[in-house]
Design an enzyme around this catalytic site. Structure first.
Site, PDB file in Angstrom:
ATOM      1  N   VAL A 198      -4.262 -10.663  -4.431  1.00  0.00           N
ATOM      2  CA  VAL A 198      -3.709  -9.399  -4.951  1.00  0.00           C
ATOM      3  C   VAL A 198      -3.152  -9.445  -6.252  1.00  0.00           C
ATOM      4  O   VAL A 198      -2.457 -10.384  -6.384  1.00  0.00           O
ATOM      5  CB  VAL A 198      -2.793  -8.853  -3.845  1.00  0.00           C
ATOM      6  CG1 VAL A 198      -2.016  -7.559  -4.289  1.00  0.00           C
ATOM      7  CG2 VAL A 198      -3.279  -8.803  -2.409  1.00  0.00           C
ATOM      8  N   SER A 199      -3.407  -8.389  -7.164  1.00  0.00           N
ATOM      9  CA  SER A 199      -3.067  -8.498  -8.540  1.00  0.00           C
ATOM     10  C   SER A 199      -3.275  -7.123  -9.079  1.00  0.00           C
ATOM     11  O   SER A 199      -3.943  -6.374  -8.764  1.00  0.00           O
ATOM     12  CB  SER A 199      -3.886  -9.602  -9.411  1.00  0.00           C
ATOM     13  OG  SER A 199      -5.139  -9.102  -9.723  1.00  0.00           O
TER      14      SER A 199
ATOM     15  N   ARG B 173       2.076   2.259 -11.815  1.00  0.00           N
ATOM     16  CA  ARG B 173       1.476   3.323 -11.873  1.00  0.00           C
ATOM     17  C   ARG B 173       0.802   3.659 -10.465  1.00  0.00           C
ATOM     18  O   ARG B 173      -0.117   4.464 -10.291  1.00  0.00           O
ATOM     19  CB  ARG B 173       0.240   3.315 -12.716  1.00  0.00           C
ATOM     20  CG  ARG B 173       0.708   3.147 -14.262  1.00  0.00           C
ATOM     21  CD  ARG B 173      -0.709   2.974 -15.091  1.00  0.00           C
ATOM     22  NE  ARG B 173      -0.006   2.766 -16.530  1.00  0.00           N
ATOM     23  CZ  ARG B 173      -0.958   2.579 -17.621  1.00  0.00           C
ATOM     24  NH1 ARG B 173      -2.124   3.144 -17.468  1.00  0.00           N
ATOM     25  NH2 ARG B 173      -0.517   2.092 -18.789  1.00  0.00           N
ATOM     26  N   GLY B 174       1.548   2.945  -9.382  1.00  0.00           N
ATOM     27  CA  GLY B 174       0.872   3.067  -7.944  1.00  0.00           C
ATOM     28  C   GLY B 174      -0.540   2.420  -7.646  1.00  0.00           C
ATOM     29  O   GLY B 174      -1.142   2.548  -6.804  1.00  0.00           O
ATOM     30  N   VAL B 175      -0.946   1.535  -8.504  1.00  0.00           N
ATOM     31  CA  VAL B 175      -2.238   0.879  -8.162  1.00  0.00           C
ATOM     32  C   VAL B 175      -1.804  -0.074  -6.895  1.00  0.00           C
ATOM     33  O   VAL B 175      -2.765  -0.101  -6.044  1.00  0.00           O
ATOM     34  CB  VAL B 175      -2.516  -0.186  -9.548  1.00  0.00           C
ATOM     35  CG1 VAL B 175      -3.801  -1.057  -8.996  1.00  0.00           C
ATOM     36  CG2 VAL B 175      -2.968   0.645 -10.484  1.00  0.00           C
ATOM     37  N   LEU B 176      -0.923  -1.006  -6.798  1.00  0.00           N
ATOM     38  CA  LEU B 176      -0.507  -1.711  -5.643  1.00  0.00           C
ATOM     39  C   LEU B 176      -0.728  -0.933  -4.383  1.00  0.00           C
ATOM     40  O   LEU B 176      -1.234  -1.156  -3.252  1.00  0.00           O
ATOM     41  CB  LEU B 176       0.561  -2.666  -6.023  1.00  0.00           C
ATOM     42  CG  LEU B 176       1.007  -3.642  -4.718  1.00  0.00           C
ATOM     43  CD1 LEU B 176      -0.115  -4.461  -4.563  1.00  0.00           C
ATOM     44  CD2 LEU B 176       2.245  -4.342  -5.146  1.00  0.00           C
TER      45      LEU B 176
ATOM     46  N   SER C 174       3.499 -14.094  -3.888  1.00  0.00           N
ATOM     47  CA  SER C 174       3.957 -14.833  -4.990  1.00  0.00           C
ATOM     48  C   SER C 174       5.446 -14.682  -5.247  1.00  0.00           C
ATOM     49  O   SER C 174       6.070 -15.403  -5.591  1.00  0.00           O
ATOM     50  CB  SER C 174       3.149 -14.404  -6.270  1.00  0.00           C
ATOM     51  OG  SER C 174       3.291 -13.100  -6.471  1.00  0.00           O
TER      52      SER C 174
ATOM     53  N   TYR D 248       6.433  -7.224  -0.772  1.00  0.00           N
ATOM     54  CA  TYR D 248       5.671  -6.865   0.365  1.00  0.00           C
ATOM     55  C   TYR D 248       6.273  -6.182   1.441  1.00  0.00           C
ATOM     56  O   TYR D 248       5.939  -5.580   2.359  1.00  0.00           O
ATOM     57  CB  TYR D 248       4.310  -7.754   0.861  1.00  0.00           C
ATOM     58  CG  TYR D 248       3.502  -8.213  -0.209  1.00  0.00           C
ATOM     59  CD1 TYR D 248       2.473  -7.192  -0.297  1.00  0.00           C
ATOM     60  CD2 TYR D 248       3.644  -9.330  -0.862  1.00  0.00           C
ATOM     61  CE1 TYR D 248       1.582  -7.548  -1.329  1.00  0.00           C
ATOM     62  CE2 TYR D 248       2.686  -9.498  -2.000  1.00  0.00           C
ATOM     63  CZ  TYR D 248       1.771  -8.802  -1.945  1.00  0.00           C
ATOM     64  OH  TYR D 248       0.739  -8.959  -3.159  1.00  0.00           O
TER      65      TYR D 248
ATOM     66  N   PHE E 154      -4.069 -18.983   1.428  1.00  0.00           N
ATOM     67  CA  PHE E 154      -5.288 -18.585   1.297  1.00  0.00           C
ATOM     68  C   PHE E 154      -5.330 -17.435   0.221  1.00  0.00           C
ATOM     69  O   PHE E 154      -6.090 -16.638   0.122  1.00  0.00           O
ATOM     70  CB  PHE E 154      -5.806 -17.938   2.796  1.00  0.00           C
ATOM     71  CG  PHE E 154      -4.622 -17.024   3.352  1.00  0.00           C
ATOM     72  CD1 PHE E 154      -4.605 -15.824   3.030  1.00  0.00           C
ATOM     73  CD2 PHE E 154      -3.614 -17.503   4.324  1.00  0.00           C
ATOM     74  CE1 PHE E 154      -3.791 -14.908   3.726  1.00  0.00           C
ATOM     75  CE2 PHE E 154      -2.812 -16.670   5.045  1.00  0.00           C
ATOM     76  CZ  PHE E 154      -2.709 -15.433   4.566  1.00  0.00           C
TER      77      PHE E 154
END
Length: 409
Positions: free
Chosen positions: A82-83, A91-94, A118, A123, A409
């Site tokens: 996840v990045s 900007r709401g990407v995640l 990370s 989360y 993982f």
């Protein structure tokens, strides 16, 4: 911003993974690492966010089975890679990737999603709770020693080539999976992960070494490590970097640790990841010389509350109604009656009065039995609505031994 979120195409993997590397500092991985991750990537479960021809967000999932209290292996999505590009933060990407991913996990019928973070604060807002912790140790082997149990001297140790011993080590690992919640069953290809040995990760130490523990000709344990020779004005001051150690019984486990403590020209063992209840803490003569630290490890998210809670067993009989809050996955919200014991459980919708109020994040934290509902209640995150319900549920959810994720993982 006009962006497109879509499933990863195999031919886009190099660009997609390159953006992941850039987000984590821009240092490229070794060819062997990239090759393995390329082969393990499930493109149909991986997504990217694209701004024109540029990838600005990545996320993937592995199809895992995770051990839960009671020893069952439950299907779970192993959220990974996840990045978000530094140019596209806030900007709401995640959020868009987490939304799509959890919807997909639900559609696939997997009751759980798992990840390692990370940064642990990221989360929680998506319903993930910290379900396992891990020990790191910096052991002074000059001042601390191993007190070995009876039978340790009956264990034979021998060096073995890493590649040639991999199958025997994997067999030991497989036999251990059901012994602790949080351990992952290896699907084909994953047995290669412990064998990765890029020089950049050795911190100046040797290539990986492997020692097998045997009894009556059978492999009953193994240890993989690096040796970092160092000298100062007083003489040898080398250290060992532990990769992993597993054994089928206490004598074999003690024999492997005694071997590590006795390697010539070394005075320290550096350990990155062991369970919080590791027997090593009781084998050493002076735990204060072990530099013990604890940090978060596996984060768990209940994607289907009913199925997830019914998939594990409970340490003591429990019959409680949970008022679950889950704003990000509203299909979980409402009241669930959990009934279970050491033999099995059921968890169904109910209109009855609630006994405990809990968020899905905190259910995830307690799910594998390493975090108690009572401790969460002490932090004001679980609320008792019926007297005695908290103690009943907290005791039932607990696991002995503690849950543990052996590798990332």
């Amino acid at each position: 911003m006009t962006t497109e979120l879509r499933v990863l195409r195999r031919e886009e993997w190099d660009q997609w993974y390159g953006k992941l590397e850039l987000a984590f500092g821009g240092v490229p991985e070794s060819p062997a690492e990239r090759k393995l991750w390329n082969e393990l990537t499930e493109c149909e479960r991986s997504i990217g966010v694209w701004d024109g021809g540029e990838c600005v967000g990545t996320a993937g999932a592995f199809s895992f089975r995770v051990s839960v209290p009671g020893g069952s292996l439950v299907p779970a999505a192993g959220v990974t890679m996840v990045s978000v590009a530094a140019t596209h933060r806030r900007r709401g990407v995640l959020t868009s990737m987490m939304r799509r991913q959890l919807d997909d996990v639900r559609e696939l019928g997997e009751p759980l999603a798992l990840l390692t973070a990370s940064e642990p604060e990221i989360y929680g807002r998506f319903g993930y709770g910290i379900a396992t912790h891990q020990l790191s140790l910096d052991i002074d082997t000059v001042r601390a020693r191993i007190t070995a149990p009876p039978g340790t001297d009956d264990v034979r140790l021998r060096f073995a080539p890493v590649a040639e011993s991999a199958e025997a080590c994997e067999a030991v690992y497989r036999s251990r999976i059901g012994s602790r919640p949080g351990m992952l069953a290896h699907t084909p290809g994953w047995e290669r992960l412990p064998l990765l040995d890029p020089p950049a990760d050795r911190e100046g130490a040797s290539a990986m070494q492997c020692v097998l523990a045997e009894r009556d000709g059978d492999v009953v344990g193994y240890v993989r490590f690096h040796n970092k020779p160092e000298w100062d004005a007083s003489g040898p001051n080398g250290s060992l970097l532990l990769r992993d150690v597993e054994a089928l019984d206490p004598a074999a486990y003690a024999a492997l640790w005694r071997f590590l403590f006795g390697i010539d020209l070394t005075s320290r063992i550096r350990v990155r990841n062991r369970p919080v209840d590791d027997p090593l803490l009781h084998l050493v003569t002076d735990v204060r010389r072990c530099g013990v630290r604890v940090r978060d490890s596996l984060h768990a998210r209940l994607v289907d509350v009913g199925a997830a809670l019914a998939a594990r067993t409970y340490r003591t009989p429990v019959d409680v109604v949970l008022e679950v809050e889950d704003a990000f996955c509203p299909w979980n919200e409402g009241r669930w009656r959990l009934s279970g014991d050491t033999k099995g459980a059921s968890c169904e919708r109910t209109a009855g009065p609630a006994d405990l109020a809990v968020s899905v994040r905190d259910l995830g934290a307690a799910y594998l039995g390493g975090v108690t509902l009572s401790s969460l209640a002490g932090a004001g995150r679980v609320h008792e609505l019926r007297g005695g319900a908290l103690a009943e549920a907290s005791t039932a959810f607990a696991s002995d031994p503690a849950p543990w994720l052996p590798h990332g993982f």
